[in-house]
Design an enzyme around this catalytic site. Structure first.
Site, PDB file in Angstrom:
ATOM      1  N   ASP A  69       0.905  -1.151   0.000  1.00 32.74           N
ATOM      2  CA  ASP A  69       0.000   0.000   0.000  1.00 32.74           C
ATOM      3  C   ASP A  69       0.942   1.199   0.000  1.00 32.74           C
ATOM      4  O   ASP A  69       1.558   1.506   1.024  1.00 32.74           O
ATOM      5  CB  ASP A  69      -0.879   0.007   1.253  1.00 32.74           C
ATOM      6  CG  ASP A  69      -1.857   1.161   1.239  1.00 32.74           C
ATOM      7  OD1 ASP A  69      -1.467   2.274   0.821  1.00 32.74           O
ATOM      8  OD2 ASP A  69      -3.012   0.978   1.640  1.00 32.74           O
ATOM      9  N   HIS A  70       1.076   1.849  -1.142  1.00 29.83           N
ATOM     10  CA  HIS A  70       2.169   2.823  -1.252  1.00 29.83           C
ATOM     11  C   HIS A  70       1.997   4.000  -0.288  1.00 29.83           C
ATOM     12  O   HIS A  70       2.953   4.707  -0.008  1.00 29.83           O
ATOM     13  CB  HIS A  70       2.373   3.270  -2.703  1.00 29.83           C
ATOM     14  CG  HIS A  70       1.376   4.279  -3.196  1.00 29.83           C
ATOM     15  ND1 HIS A  70       0.136   3.929  -3.648  1.00 29.83           N
ATOM     16  CD2 HIS A  70       1.444   5.620  -3.320  1.00 29.83           C
ATOM     17  CE1 HIS A  70      -0.523   5.014  -4.023  1.00 29.83           C
ATOM     18  NE2 HIS A  70       0.252   6.069  -3.832  1.00 29.83           N
ATOM     19  N   HIS A  90      -5.785   2.897   1.204  1.00 30.15           N
ATOM     20  CA  HIS A  90      -5.042   4.075   1.651  1.00 30.15           C
ATOM     21  C   HIS A  90      -5.711   4.794   2.835  1.00 30.15           C
ATOM     22  O   HIS A  90      -5.057   5.120   3.826  1.00 30.15           O
ATOM     23  CB  HIS A  90      -4.877   5.071   0.499  1.00 30.15           C
ATOM     24  CG  HIS A  90      -4.283   4.459  -0.751  1.00 30.15           C
ATOM     25  ND1 HIS A  90      -3.344   3.459  -0.715  1.00 30.15           N
ATOM     26  CD2 HIS A  90      -4.490   4.717  -2.059  1.00 30.15           C
ATOM     27  CE1 HIS A  90      -3.012   3.131  -1.950  1.00 30.15           C
ATOM     28  NE2 HIS A  90      -3.691   3.885  -2.795  1.00 30.15           N
TER      29      HIS A  90
HETATM   30  C1  BG6 Z   1      -3.685   4.664  -6.328  1.00 23.87           C
HETATM   31  C2  BG6 Z   1      -5.068   4.725  -6.911  1.00 23.87           C
HETATM   32  O1  BG6 Z   1      -3.575   3.567  -5.447  1.00 23.87           O
HETATM   33  O2  BG6 Z   1      -3.425   5.863  -5.616  1.00 23.87           O
HETATM   34  C3  BG6 Z   1      -5.214   5.948  -7.809  1.00 23.87           C
HETATM   35  O3  BG6 Z   1      -5.316   3.545  -7.653  1.00 23.87           O
HETATM   36  C4  BG6 Z   1      -4.819   7.193  -7.073  1.00 23.87           C
HETATM   37  O4  BG6 Z   1      -6.542   6.057  -8.295  1.00 23.87           O
HETATM   38  C5  BG6 Z   1      -3.452   7.021  -6.425  1.00 23.87           C
HETATM   39  O5  BG6 Z   1      -4.777   8.255  -8.001  1.00 23.87           O
HETATM   40  C6  BG6 Z   1      -3.124   8.192  -5.530  1.00 23.87           C
HETATM   41  O6  BG6 Z   1      -1.810   8.073  -5.099  1.00 23.87           O
HETATM   42  P1  BG6 Z   1      -0.964   9.364  -4.714  1.00 23.87           P
HETATM   43  O7  BG6 Z   1       0.326   8.820  -4.196  1.00 23.87           O
HETATM   44  O8  BG6 Z   1      -0.823  10.165  -5.973  1.00 23.87           O
HETATM   45  O9  BG6 Z   1      -1.775  10.079  -3.686  1.00 23.87           O
END
Ligand code: BG6
Length: 517
Positions: A203-204, A267
């Protein structure tokens, strides 16, 4: 002194992680090497890790995909995408990095491809000294997760879990299932081949510095924890706002997912966990992950009527963002013209535990809002009596701690101060911390940290089976309520606005308004 790429240590490109423990030699196998994630995130992260001296010199990167490419073709494709945002050292650093890249052709369901992969990895062990250590990254469409893991097992590409050395670890991208039943089925498939200790569900958001800083702020200081509870906190707002719509041809995927599955289940739930969890005994993976999952377990067991009452779903219509006209969701490529997929979710939830009972947590995420901004706002209670003059609309801005996840990464504490003069008038002022100024460097990319952690065998920032299932239990109740006969459809909101009016109604009963972040 130079690092594995022959690049001087004092590298000006200091967006990489500071040099820490360098992992053991290993081969990183990228399934889905031709995909967007590999090009935009994974290979740049590996490159920056190498540049910062965080990759072992005995490290190979192996792309696996259907195309009939050679090593050279993959290298030149990756060079094209990497060179776009690269720093001045690219020309010097690239050849050494490229030299480590290999390609193996195969389809995900063909045993012959895995046999070729095994052969190639064995060769790399001999030529690059990768010592049999394997990191498999599944940057592929979720329907292939089980198939690839099954083939890895059958081809002898993963080792018995009890074995520490050499090691094999598998990183799985989201979405991890599309509801509780499918997540459980996937977990069952994976457990046929791998032990939990070999599985890294990414989960980045957990890799973002600002997200990790939530724990540092809460448990590295003594001033917040005593007031971090229902006695002192009135409410918490968690917002992940995006300006983007269905860029890059994502409409097809998104239409089968929607904001709840795409953002909330993973997230936003992780942000909630870090804000609400109890202090872990230490920062070991088990201790931290045990506390995170307890938060998810404390989410309420809603009925369909509760979902109607506490959750708002919306879908954007045509509008304008920063002066530019944008189409509505139903006009986006890949989206069904009668789609009921939500692009906006707002929910009001309470946690059934001693620390938080009765404190509303408001979670909100959407596409096509006026700007990209993610933050967590902790609203502390107001003084029990007010002896100063405070304008009614100013009172709520103070006693507020804002953790800015992105952009303008940092934190602000808003409190009341006396306006100079003879009156006893108060005005909200702020103490502000900014990463950029405090540390003179922007936070590094989440994927760098997360890839490094897998190589080091540290799963703290990855999601465990029980957490995935607990988050799905909560979200599946919402999905089931939305899919039931007669359920209200998503409420339209024009692109470029802060979402449907019904979201305001969700919070106004608590005397709260959504923040314009
Ligand atoms: C991803 C989603 O996991 O996270 C995307 O699939 C979203 O829809 C993105 O845009 C948002 O990531 P960040 O790091 O740009 O907030």
């Amino acid at each position: 002194m130079t690092d594995s790429l022959g690049v001087a240590d004092a590298n000006p490109l200091r967006q990489s992680l500071p040099r820490t423990r360098v992992p053991e030699p290993c081969a990183v196998v990228l399934f889905g090497v031709t995909g967007d994630l590999t090009h935009r995130k994974l290979v740049p992260a590996l490159y920056h890790l190498a540049l910062g001296g965080n990759l072992p010199s005995e490290c190979a990167i192996v792309g696996f995909a259907r195309r009939d490419w050679t090593d050279e073709q993959l290298r030149s494709e990756l060079e094209k995408s990497l060179s776009k945002g690269a720093g001045p050292d690219f020309a010097e650093a690239w050849p050494e990095f490229a030299n480590r890249i290999a390609f193996v052709s195969g389809t995900f369901d063909d045993p012959a491809g895995y046999a070729r992969l095994k052969e190639r990895l064995d060769q790399l062990d001999a030529t690059y000294g990768t010592r049999g250590n394997r990191l498999y990254y599944l940057a592929v469409s979720p329907e292939y997760f089980s198939t690839i893991i099954d083939h890895l097992g059958k081809a002898g590409l993963v080792y018995p879990s009890q074995q520490d050395s050499p090691w094999s670890r598998v990183v799985i991208e989201k979405p991890f299932g599309h509801d509780l039943a499918s997540a459980r089925a996937l977990n069952r498939d994976i457990s046929q081949v791998l032990d939990e200790s070999q599985v890294y569900r990414i989960d980045h958001y957990l890799g973002k510095e600002t997200v990790q800083n939530i724990l540092a702020l809460r448990f590295g200081n003594a001033i917040f924890e005593p007031i971090w509870n229902r006695r002192h906190v009135a409410s918490v707002q968690i917002t992940v706002a995006e300006e983007l719509g269905m860029a890059g041809g994502r409409g097809g995927y998104y239409d089968t997912s929607g904001a709840l599955r795409d953002m909330v289940q993973n997230h936003l739930m992780q942000l909630l966990c870090l804000v609400a969890m109890e202090p872990p005994v230490d920062l070991s993976a088990d201790a931290v992950r045990n506390e995170r999952v307890k938060v998810l377990d404390a989410l309420p067991k809603w009925t369909a009527e509760d979902v109607d009452k506490y959750v708002v779903r919306g879908q954007y219509t045509a509008g304008s963002i920063q002066g530019k006209d944008v189409p509505g969701y139903l006009e986006e490529k890949g989206v069904k013209p009668d789609s009921r997929t939500e692009t906006y979710v707002a929910l009001r939830v309470t946690l059934d535990n001693w620390r938080w009972a009765g404190v509303p947590f408001y979670l909100r995420t959407a596409k096509r809002l006026p700007k990209r901004a993610s933050e967590i706002a902790i609203q502390f209670r107001q003084p029990p009596t007010q002896m100063f003059e405070v304008e009614a609309d100013e009172a709520d801005g103070a006693n507020l701690l804002i953790l800015r996840i992105q952009p303008n990464e940092g934190a602000s504490l808003a409190f009341q101060a006396k306006v100079p003069g003879s009156r006893r008038r108060l005005q909200e002022v702020r103490m502000d911390f900014r990463y950029g100024t405090a540390f003179a460097t922007p936070p590094p990319e989440a994927y760098e940290r997360l890839l490094l952690d897998v190589m080091l065998g540290d799963p703290t920032l990855y999601t465990r089976t029980d957490a995935v299932e607990s988050a799905w239990r909560f979200c599946t109740t919402i999905l089931d309520a939305w899919n039931r006969e007669g359920a209200p459809p998503p409420v339209p909101y024009p692109a470029g606005t802060w979402g449907p009016d019904s979201a305001e109604k969700l919070v106004e009963g608590d005397g709260v308004t959504w923040r314009r972040v």
